[in-house]
Design an enzyme around this catalytic site. Structure first.
Site: not given
Ligand code: GRF
Length: 198
Positions: A91, A93, A107, A109
């Protein structure tokens, strides 16, 4: 040792969250105090509870952003959270929410920012034909995926990579990068650490 209470926001499986929690045993500067998910039934909530971290769902659906973020804030304040980690939290923010956490919110990314902000980073990286891809830990600001970069990890793109295969390799790097940066950051928020120097 004073241990900083860390909150983690997730939307799904939360594998980054698992690694963050695992990285905070008693001799570390942070302690995981709360996991919140905006999705009901996120696997990550169960996983958090199973290792003794309180976890709750704050559903974003059918309500205003102000209302949703107000409930997030209530949970975070009640748990005394001081530092917030977004880990697969899908989401956006609001600027107001982010401003209250300025300098205390990270965060991860799945791209080498500033390349490939937003979604579908692995498919877009392959479509552009880049030779290297990776992940970035950055501070969160009101602009999407644009806050100060704390560190990055690089993976080489290989012949025959699909978005899924590449995503798995990047995720493995995310799991190494995020907790290392969080730990260094908790020790000294002004530090610039790099796994490359480790
Ligand atoms: C990851 O690549 C994260 O950076 C992205 O979603 C993927 C899965 O993340 N936003 P997680 O297993 O839920 O931490």
């Amino acid at each position: 040792m004073t241990r900083t209470p860390v909150g983690i926001l997730i939307s799904g499986g939360g594998s980054n969250k698992v690694e963050l929690v695992r990285s905070m045993p008693d001799d570390r500067p942070g302690t995981p105090k709360l996991v919140l998910s905006n999705r009901t039934g996120a696997k990550g909530l169960e996983r958090a509870r199973s290792v003794g971290v309180p976890a709750a769902c704050v559903d974003h659906r059918g309500r205003s952003k102000v209302d949703f973020e107000g409930e997030l804030a209530q949970h975070l304040n009640a748990a005394g959270i001081e530092v917030l980690c977004l880990a697969g939290f899908m989401r956006l923010l609001s600027a107001e929410f982010v401003a209250r956490w300025e300098g205390r919110i990270l965060n991860i990314h799945p791209s080498l920012l500033p390349l490939f902000k937003g979604l579908d980073t692995h498919a877009r990286a392959l479509a552009e034909g880049v030779a290297v891809h990776g992940c970035t830990v950055h501070e969160v600001t009101a602009a999407l995926d644009a806050g100060p970069i704390r560190d990055q990890a690089v993976v080489r793109v290989l012949a025959g990579d699909t978005p899924e295969v590449l995503a798995d390799r990047v995720l493995a790097m995310e799991h190494q990068l995020y907790h290392a940066i969080l730990r260094a950051w908790l020790n000294d928020p002004n530090c610039l650490v790099s796994l490359l120097d480790a």
